[in-house]
Design a protein around this motif. Sequence first.
Motif, short mmCIF file in Angstrom:
data_model
loop_
_atom_site.label_atom_id
_atom_site.label_comp_id
_atom_site.label_asym_id
_atom_site.label_seq_id
_atom_site.Cartn_x
_atom_site.Cartn_y
_atom_site.Cartn_z
N PHE A 52 0.85 -1.19 0.00
CA PHE A 52 0.00 0.00 0.00
C PHE A 52 0.88 1.23 0.00
CE2 PHE A 52 -2.88 3.09 2.09
CZ PHE A 52 -3.93 3.01 1.18
N ASP A 53 0.65 2.14 -0.96
CA ASP A 53 1.46 3.34 -1.13
C ASP A 53 0.55 4.56 -1.14
OD1 ASP A 53 3.38 5.22 -1.69
OD2 ASP A 53 3.80 4.50 -3.70
N PRO A 54 0.22 5.12 0.04
CA PRO A 54 -0.62 6.32 0.08
C PRO A 54 0.20 7.57 -0.23
CG PRO A 54 -0.03 5.66 2.29
CD PRO A 54 0.58 4.64 1.36
N ASN A 55 -0.49 8.64 -0.62
CA ASN A 55 0.25 9.85 -0.98
C ASN A 55 0.71 10.64 0.25
OD1 ASN A 55 -2.10 11.02 -0.06
ND2 ASN A 55 -2.54 12.17 -1.92
N ASP A 56 0.22 10.26 1.46
CA ASP A 56 0.58 11.03 2.65
C ASP A 56 1.42 10.24 3.64
OD1 ASP A 56 -1.35 9.25 3.35
OD2 ASP A 56 -2.58 10.65 4.48
N TYR A 62 1.59 -5.30 3.79
CA TYR A 62 0.64 -5.76 4.81
C TYR A 62 0.07 -7.10 4.38
CZ TYR A 62 0.87 -0.83 6.08
OH TYR A 62 1.31 0.42 6.42
N GLY A 63 -0.82 -7.66 5.18
CA GLY A 63 -1.44 -8.94 4.86
C GLY A 63 -2.94 -8.83 4.75
N GLY A 64 -3.55 -9.81 4.07
CA GLY A 64 -5.00 -9.80 3.92
C GLY A 64 -5.50 -11.11 3.34
N ALA A 65 -6.78 -11.11 2.99
CA ALA A 65 -7.42 -12.29 2.42
C ALA A 65 -8.43 -11.85 1.37
CB ALA A 65 -8.12 -13.09 3.51
N GLN A 66 -8.75 -12.76 0.46
CA GLN A 66 -9.71 -12.46 -0.60
C GLN A 66 -10.54 -13.70 -0.92
OE1 GLN A 66 -6.88 -11.16 -3.51
NE2 GLN A 66 -6.52 -13.18 -4.33
N THR A 161 -2.67 -7.97 -8.51
CA THR A 161 -3.54 -6.89 -8.95
C THR A 161 -2.90 -5.54 -8.65
OG1 THR A 161 -4.74 -6.64 -6.85
CG2 THR A 161 -5.59 -8.26 -8.42
N TYR A 162 -3.36 -4.54 -9.38
CA TYR A 162 -3.03 -3.15 -9.09
C TYR A 162 -4.34 -2.37 -8.97
CZ TYR A 162 -2.04 1.74 -9.78
OH TYR A 162 -2.01 3.10 -9.62
N ARG A 163 -4.45 -1.55 -7.94
CA ARG A 163 -5.62 -0.69 -7.75
C ARG A 163 -5.16 0.74 -7.50
NH1 ARG A 163 -7.01 -5.52 -5.47
NH2 ARG A 163 -9.15 -6.24 -5.68
N TYR A 164 -5.85 1.67 -8.14
CA TYR A 164 -5.70 3.09 -7.81
C TYR A 164 -6.91 3.44 -6.96
CZ TYR A 164 -4.62 8.02 -8.20
OH TYR A 164 -4.28 9.32 -7.91
N MET A 188 -2.20 0.53 -4.72
CA MET A 188 -2.26 -0.72 -3.97
C MET A 188 -1.95 -1.88 -4.91
SD MET A 188 -5.57 -2.04 -1.86
CE MET A 188 -5.66 -3.65 -1.15
N VAL A 189 -0.99 -2.71 -4.52
CA VAL A 189 -0.60 -3.89 -5.30
C VAL A 189 -0.78 -5.11 -4.41
CG1 VAL A 189 1.29 -5.07 -6.49
CG2 VAL A 189 1.05 -2.58 -6.69
N THR A 190 -1.41 -6.16 -4.94
CA THR A 190 -1.59 -7.38 -4.17
C THR A 190 -1.00 -8.57 -4.92
OG1 THR A 190 -3.74 -7.99 -5.11
CG2 THR A 190 -3.76 -6.50 -3.22
N ILE A 191 -0.55 -9.56 -4.15
CA ILE A 191 -0.09 -10.84 -4.69
C ILE A 191 -0.77 -11.91 -3.84
CG2 ILE A 191 1.86 -12.37 -5.11
CD1 ILE A 191 3.60 -9.85 -5.32
#
Length: 197
Positions: A52-56, A62-66, A161-164, A188-191
Amino acid sequence: MSCFRFTLTPLRSTLLAAAALATLSELSAHAAYFFDDVDKSLLSIGGRGTYFDPNDASPKWYGGAQVRLHLGQIFAIEGSADYREKKYDTTFTRSYPVQVSGLIYLLPGKRISPFILGGGGWYYTQVKGPGGLDDTQNRFGLHAGGGLQWMLSHHWSIDSTYRYIWLEKVESRDQNLVEKGYENNAHMVTIGLNFHF
């Protein structure tokens, strides 16, 4: 001073042609593998790493699930949740983004298929700090992007994935979706590794 010269004799020409033919044959066999038809099953669930790359703030993993519900070979609906935490000197933040995305596969039913995606998310953030600071925020965000899924077998796949992301402004939280203002854009990039059943 000697100069190296390569002379193409009939034997060398034949050997080069045979090597080129063997290489092309091997490449076409591998290309056929990537474009094999594979059934994705109805449901998949998996874990993922999220960059996760926020502008601020500075970017971090990080970790997560889908979980994905495949409605045929072309369209899928994905629900995902991640966990993020950050410490700024004496202030600590935790964030739980929950996203819903629609995916459209561009090479439906193939072993490797790119896709486009878009959707919305809810970003629950808890901030704790000195002086008894304890604040909770819930914000809505839109996202769009794309990705690539590789079916390793009938039951396993990997994807990226890539998300803006556009997050709503804090001061517009009480307004309806049409009147909301958006800021804090992020990448946001996920693998992920998924099990299909």
